[in-house]
Design a protein around this motif. Structure first.
Motif, PDB file in Angstrom:
ATOM      1  N   THR A   1       0.829  -1.200   0.000  1.00 21.60           N
ATOM      2  CA  THR A   1       0.000   0.000   0.000  1.00 21.60           C
ATOM      3  C   THR A   1       0.864   1.250   0.000  1.00 21.60           C
ATOM      4  OG1 THR A   1      -1.778  -1.140   1.204  1.00 21.60           O
ATOM      5  CG2 THR A   1      -1.789   1.272   1.240  1.00 21.60           C
ATOM      6  N   GLU A   2       1.926   1.233   0.797  1.00 24.60           N
ATOM      7  CA  GLU A   2       2.838   2.369   0.858  1.00 24.60           C
ATOM      8  C   GLU A   2       3.553   2.590  -0.473  1.00 24.60           C
ATOM      9  OE1 GLU A   2       5.333   1.322   4.101  1.00 24.60           O
ATOM     10  OE2 GLU A   2       3.810   1.723   5.636  1.00 24.60           O
ATOM     11  N   ALA A   3       3.677   1.520  -1.268  1.00 26.03           N
ATOM     12  CA  ALA A   3       4.315   1.625  -2.588  1.00 26.03           C
ATOM     13  C   ALA A   3       3.305   1.963  -3.676  1.00 26.03           C
ATOM     14  CB  ALA A   3       5.027   0.322  -2.929  1.00 26.03           C
ATOM     15  N   GLY A   4       2.034   2.186  -3.278  1.00 22.94           N
ATOM     16  CA  GLY A   4       1.007   2.535  -4.244  1.00 22.94           C
ATOM     17  C   GLY A   4       0.335   1.346  -4.897  1.00 22.94           C
ATOM     18  N   LEU A   5       0.454   0.175  -4.272  1.00 22.46           N
ATOM     19  CA  LEU A   5      -0.135  -1.046  -4.818  1.00 22.46           C
ATOM     20  C   LEU A   5      -1.288  -1.519  -3.940  1.00 22.46           C
ATOM     21  CD1 LEU A   5       3.198  -2.890  -5.623  1.00 22.46           C
ATOM     22  CD2 LEU A   5       1.671  -1.823  -7.291  1.00 22.46           C
ATOM     23  N   GLU A   6      -2.197  -2.268  -4.532  1.00 19.49           N
ATOM     24  CA  GLU A   6      -3.352  -2.786  -3.810  1.00 19.49           C
ATOM     25  C   GLU A   6      -3.339  -4.311  -3.878  1.00 19.49           C
ATOM     26  OE1 GLU A   6      -8.263  -2.486  -4.003  1.00 19.49           O
ATOM     27  OE2 GLU A   6      -7.000  -1.128  -5.190  1.00 19.49           O
ATOM     28  N   TYR A   7      -3.075  -4.938  -2.728  1.00 19.85           N
ATOM     29  CA  TYR A   7      -3.025  -6.393  -2.660  1.00 19.85           C
ATOM     30  C   TYR A   7      -4.275  -6.919  -1.960  1.00 19.85           C
ATOM     31  CZ  TYR A   7       1.967  -6.771  -3.954  1.00 19.85           C
ATOM     32  OH  TYR A   7       3.159  -6.741  -4.625  1.00 19.85           O
ATOM     33  N   HIS A   8      -4.932  -7.927  -2.551  1.00 21.94           N
ATOM     34  CA  HIS A   8      -6.088  -8.578  -1.943  1.00 21.94           C
ATOM     35  C   HIS A   8      -5.708 -10.028  -1.650  1.00 21.94           C
ATOM     36  CE1 HIS A   8      -8.899  -5.493  -4.107  1.00 21.94           C
ATOM     37  NE2 HIS A   8      -8.279  -4.993  -3.052  1.00 21.94           N
ATOM     38  N   MET A   9      -5.090 -10.232  -0.505  1.00 25.42           N
ATOM     39  CA  MET A   9      -4.563 -11.557  -0.187  1.00 25.42           C
ATOM     40  C   MET A   9      -5.652 -12.548   0.213  1.00 25.42           C
ATOM     41  SD  MET A   9      -1.565 -10.719  -0.951  1.00 25.42           S
ATOM     42  CE  MET A   9      -0.626 -12.197  -0.573  1.00 25.42           C
ATOM     43  N   ASP A  10      -6.760 -12.053   0.763  1.00 27.24           N
ATOM     44  CA  ASP A  10      -7.827 -12.959   1.196  1.00 27.24           C
ATOM     45  C   ASP A  10      -8.422 -13.737   0.018  1.00 27.24           C
ATOM     46  OD1 ASP A  10      -7.492 -12.154   3.777  1.00 27.24           O
ATOM     47  OD2 ASP A  10      -9.275 -10.874   3.856  1.00 27.24           O
ATOM     48  N   SER A  11      -8.414 -13.118  -1.158  1.00 31.82           N
ATOM     49  CA  SER A  11      -9.019 -13.766  -2.319  1.00 31.82           C
ATOM     50  C   SER A  11      -7.991 -14.171  -3.371  1.00 31.82           C
ATOM     51  CB  SER A  11     -10.058 -12.827  -2.955  1.00 31.82           C
ATOM     52  OG  SER A  11      -9.477 -11.567  -3.260  1.00 31.82           O
ATOM     53  N   LEU A  12      -6.703 -14.034  -3.054  1.00 25.33           N
ATOM     54  CA  LEU A  12      -5.645 -14.395  -3.995  1.00 25.33           C
ATOM     55  C   LEU A  12      -5.719 -15.877  -4.347  1.00 25.33           C
ATOM     56  CD1 LEU A  12      -2.005 -13.204  -4.030  1.00 25.33           C
ATOM     57  CD2 LEU A  12      -2.416 -15.666  -3.865  1.00 25.33           C
ATOM     58  N   ILE A  13      -5.558 -16.200  -5.617  1.00 26.88           N
ATOM     59  CA  ILE A  13      -5.639 -17.586  -6.086  1.00 26.88           C
ATOM     60  C   ILE A  13      -4.239 -18.136  -6.319  1.00 26.88           C
ATOM     61  CG2 ILE A  13      -6.466 -19.113  -7.925  1.00 26.88           C
ATOM     62  CD1 ILE A  13      -8.747 -17.132  -8.382  1.00 26.88           C
ATOM     63  N   LEU A  14      -3.855 -19.129  -5.546  1.00 26.97           N
ATOM     64  CA  LEU A  14      -2.558 -19.779  -5.714  1.00 26.97           C
ATOM     65  C   LEU A  14      -2.602 -20.710  -6.916  1.00 26.97           C
ATOM     66  CD1 LEU A  14      -1.819 -20.718  -1.985  1.00 26.97           C
ATOM     67  CD2 LEU A  14      -0.767 -18.867  -3.294  1.00 26.97           C
ATOM     68  N   THR A  15      -1.500 -20.781  -7.644  1.00 32.14           N
ATOM     69  CA  THR A  15      -1.457 -21.650  -8.818  1.00 32.14           C
ATOM     70  C   THR A  15      -0.015 -21.837  -9.273  1.00 32.14           C
ATOM     71  OG1 THR A  15      -2.319 -21.984 -11.078  1.00 32.14           O
ATOM     72  CG2 THR A  15      -1.678 -19.749 -10.476  1.00 32.14           C
ATOM     73  N   ASN A  16       0.197 -22.772 -10.170  1.00 35.68           N
ATOM     74  CA  ASN A  16       1.503 -22.934 -10.806  1.00 35.68           C
ATOM     75  C   ASN A  16       1.669 -21.805 -11.830  1.00 35.68           C
ATOM     76  OD1 ASN A  16       3.328 -24.015 -13.087  1.00 35.68           O
ATOM     77  ND2 ASN A  16       3.679 -25.473 -11.445  1.00 35.68           N
ATOM     78  N   THR A  17       2.834 -21.173 -11.824  1.00 38.01           N
ATOM     79  CA  THR A  17       3.031 -19.990 -12.675  1.00 38.01           C
ATOM     80  C   THR A  17       3.844 -20.261 -13.944  1.00 38.01           C
ATOM     81  OG1 THR A  17       5.011 -19.349 -11.416  1.00 38.01           O
ATOM     82  CG2 THR A  17       2.883 -18.439 -10.683  1.00 38.01           C
ATOM     83  N   PHE A  18       4.127 -21.511 -14.258  1.00 40.31           N
ATOM     84  CA  PHE A  18       4.996 -21.800 -15.402  1.00 40.31           C
ATOM     85  C   PHE A  18       4.405 -21.269 -16.710  1.00 40.31           C
ATOM     86  CE2 PHE A  18       6.942 -24.494 -18.705  1.00 40.31           C
ATOM     87  CZ  PHE A  18       8.287 -24.273 -18.412  1.00 40.31           C
TER      88      PHE A  18
END
Length: 217
Positions: A65-82
């Motif tokens: 947030t201090e860097a000007g970004l908005e993170y929504h970790m409660d709804s973040l979807i984990l996945t393989n990123t390949f």
């Protein structure tokens, strides 16, 4: 977060700086469809309570947030990123790697999109200007897999074990999402060291396109 802080630092430096993104998977063994949320995954991985995992994650959200970004970790979807990495390398071949990287990161951390899903990745690619059919064809194949693995092999050669990791001029390194002023100081120091230092005075024969100038005695 580290990407945004670096970008902010570059804006403060009066010198051309070229940034190239490289592929690095935090967890190559991650499944495409993960049932656990990020708190459950962190709890299991590091042997901490769910409450502690949430507290640690909240610290990261605050820094973002201090860097000007908005993170929504409660709804973040984990996945393989390949496949997401393959897409960034495909975008690189089309001159759109920076745009593709930024779009995927925002989709993952802010919009809670499934960046392991091919349909999702295709839509993101079209948004930044890539051709839908070309992207669909690439994702359905193994194209760009070797390029991703080549980057990961390079990371192993440099003994890189985490991200963010910044390699500057193949000689200097910074690790972690450092504060913007740390990037500014480091980059200015490297730029200064890269400048040519004259070891002699100007009294000597100099040749240019107009010929040679012989110094007077």
């Amino acid at each position: 977060m580290g990407k945004r802080r670096l970008e902010d630092a570059i804006k403060q430096i009066d010198h051309p700086i070229e940034v190239t993104y490289r592929c690095y998977e935090l967890d190559p063994n991650m499944e495409r469809d993960v049932k656990e949320n990020i708190y459950e995954k962190l709890s299991k991985k590091y042997g901490m309570s769910i409450a502690q995992a949430k507290a640690n994650t909240q610290n990261m959200v605050q820094m973002a947030t201090e860097a000007g970004l908005e993170y929504h970790m409660d709804s973040l979807i984990l996945t393989n990123t390949f496949d997401a990495h393959r897409l960034t390398m495909f975008a690189k071949s089309q001159g759109l790697m920076k745009e593709m990287t930024e779009r995927i990161l925002r989709a993952h951390f802010t919009e809670s999109k499934h960046i392991g899903d091919h349909e999702t990745l295709t839509e993101l690619a079209v948004e930044v200007g890539l051709d839908r059919r070309d992207v669909e064809k690439m994702l359905a194949s193994d194209e760009m897999a070797d390029a991703v693995r080549a980057d990961e092999q390079t990371a192993r050669q440099y003994n890189i074990t985490g991200v963010p990791f910044y390699l500057i001029n193949k000689k200097y390194a910074l690790t972690g999402a450092q504060p913007t002023d740390v990037f500014v100081q480091a980059l200015n120091k490297i730029i200064a060291e890269d400048k040519i230092t004259m070891l002699n005075d100007k009294d000597g024969m100099i040749c240019d396109n107009d010929g040679c100038e012989i110094p007077e005695k």
